[in-house]
Design a protein around this motif. Sequence first.
Motif, PDB file in Angstrom:
ATOM      1  N   ASN A 299       0.836  -1.207   0.000  1.00  0.00           N
ATOM      2  CA  ASN A 299       0.000   0.000   0.000  1.00  0.00           C
ATOM      3  C   ASN A 299       0.868   1.253   0.000  1.00  0.00           C
ATOM      4  N   ILE A 300       0.358   2.303  -0.596  1.00  0.00           N
ATOM      5  CA  ILE A 300       1.066   3.579  -0.552  1.00  0.00           C
ATOM      6  C   ILE A 300       0.999   4.121   0.877  1.00  0.00           C
ATOM      7  N   ARG A 301       2.112   4.572   1.405  1.00  0.00           N
ATOM      8  CA  ARG A 301       2.126   4.981   2.813  1.00  0.00           C
ATOM      9  C   ARG A 301       1.540   6.379   3.019  1.00  0.00           C
ATOM     10  N   VAL A 302       1.781   7.274   2.078  1.00  0.00           N
ATOM     11  CA  VAL A 302       1.225   8.632   2.170  1.00  0.00           C
ATOM     12  C   VAL A 302       0.095   8.738   1.146  1.00  0.00           C
ATOM     13  N   ARG A 303      -1.139   8.645   1.620  1.00  0.00           N
ATOM     14  CA  ARG A 303      -2.281   8.738   0.715  1.00  0.00           C
ATOM     15  C   ARG A 303      -2.500  10.198   0.303  1.00  0.00           C
ATOM     16  N   ALA A 304      -3.132  10.378  -0.840  1.00  0.00           N
ATOM     17  CA  ALA A 304      -3.444  11.740  -1.286  1.00  0.00           C
ATOM     18  C   ALA A 304      -4.320  12.445  -0.260  1.00  0.00           C
ATOM     19  N   GLU A 305      -5.221  11.701   0.388  1.00  0.00           N
ATOM     20  CA  GLU A 305      -6.080  12.288   1.425  1.00  0.00           C
ATOM     21  C   GLU A 305      -5.259  12.861   2.573  1.00  0.00           C
ATOM     22  N   ASP A 306      -4.167  12.175   2.921  1.00  0.00           N
ATOM     23  CA  ASP A 306      -3.289  12.664   3.989  1.00  0.00           C
ATOM     24  C   ASP A 306      -2.654  13.997   3.597  1.00  0.00           C
ATOM     25  N   ALA A 307      -2.207  14.074   2.337  1.00  0.00           N
ATOM     26  CA  ALA A 307      -1.567  15.302   1.849  1.00  0.00           C
ATOM     27  C   ALA A 307      -2.554  16.463   1.821  1.00  0.00           C
ATOM     28  N   VAL A 308      -3.802  16.187   1.446  1.00  0.00           N
ATOM     29  CA  VAL A 308      -4.831  17.235   1.435  1.00  0.00           C
ATOM     30  C   VAL A 308      -5.086  17.725   2.859  1.00  0.00           C
ATOM     31  N   ASN A 309      -5.176  16.813   3.810  1.00  0.00           N
ATOM     32  CA  ASN A 309      -5.403  17.208   5.201  1.00  0.00           C
ATOM     33  C   ASN A 309      -4.255  18.057   5.735  1.00  0.00           C
ATOM     34  N   THR A 310      -3.026  17.705   5.366  1.00  0.00           N
ATOM     35  CA  THR A 310      -1.876  18.493   5.809  1.00  0.00           C
ATOM     36  C   THR A 310      -1.966  19.920   5.275  1.00  0.00           C
ATOM     37  N   THR A 311      -2.370  20.065   4.015  1.00  0.00           N
ATOM     38  CA  THR A 311      -2.536  21.409   3.449  1.00  0.00           C
ATOM     39  C   THR A 311      -3.653  22.161   4.161  1.00  0.00           C
ATOM     40  N   LYS A 312      -4.745  21.490   4.485  1.00  0.00           N
ATOM     41  CA  LYS A 312      -5.842  22.146   5.213  1.00  0.00           C
ATOM     42  C   LYS A 312      -5.366  22.658   6.574  1.00  0.00           C
ATOM     43  N   ILE A 313      -4.517  21.887   7.229  1.00  0.00           N
ATOM     44  CA  ILE A 313      -4.002  22.303   8.535  1.00  0.00           C
ATOM     45  C   ILE A 313      -3.034  23.473   8.378  1.00  0.00           C
TER      46      ILE A 313
END
Length: 311
Positions: free
Chosen positions: A278-292
């Motif tokens: 599995n990919i360890r850093v999902r695109a959803e994770d990256a989007v959440n980081t930008t939101k924060i």
Amino acid sequence: MKIVQIGTGGFGKNHARILSQLGVLSAICDMNTSRAEEFSKKYSVNHYSSLDSLMDSEKFDAAFVCTPTFTHFELARKLLEQKKNVFVEKPMTYLSHEGEDLLQIAKKNKVILTSGYIERFNPAVSLVKEYVRTRKYGELIMLEFHRENRMPNHIKDVGIIYDTSVHDIDTAMWLFDDVPEVVFARSGKIRHEHEDFATIMLGFKDNRVAIISSNWITPIRVRKFNAVCGDAIISSDFITQEVKIETSSGAEIPRKEMEEPLLLEIKNFISAIEGKENIRVRAEDAVNTTKIAEAALLSSHKGTPIYLDLK
């Protein structure tokens, strides 16, 4: 497996080195033609000065986008729409809604989209993650991150929150295995166009907290974090990858071999494309980081906490 490298300045040159080492680098693209030629000769691959010319001439499976942040969205969008797997250096996009658009395109075309949150692959973080997962030293209660350095010369379009603090925002979510409910931040600028120092508090459920302090002011390079657990404090160094565990019965430094996080990160991307892991850093994770990151800048501007509803 054929992978193209877009952008060879700053950190991008390291991606090109590893992709070549792994035997998967098939072409270089950089609008700086002299740099494109340099890396083309170095790694014996074709080079291009625009993404359009590369896509017209090359057949490839995936692309690494290592260009200034403001260019990420358009480059990644073009690649995803052509059903290419895409790795975008952090932050994935400057605006979170652009990241959400990329996420939907990737899902529609059934390709992998990820972002370069490299600390998830740092052996020091991996070891702490295992201690937290198994609760070897009790529940994780608090995280403290410290990053200090002079401003990197290649960073022009973002401040320290988007360039530096995002690493620790992502690592905090990775270690807590959760998203924060509230963000409170203070930031300012002394020597640069954008903010060059910031302290961010992330509040998670059950009163757990992460404190992130970053600056481009001090001359020494510091990359450290502490994990406060119920039965120990675990101190770690992102650079040396050393981990120190202090409990009521004394201190311990577990042995851990040094590994290059970027190599592990790129191998994970390739293995995910091949369906092996599995990919360890999902695109959803990256989007959440930008939101924060967006919330941290807003909090600093308003002087108030910003409450979030992340998935």
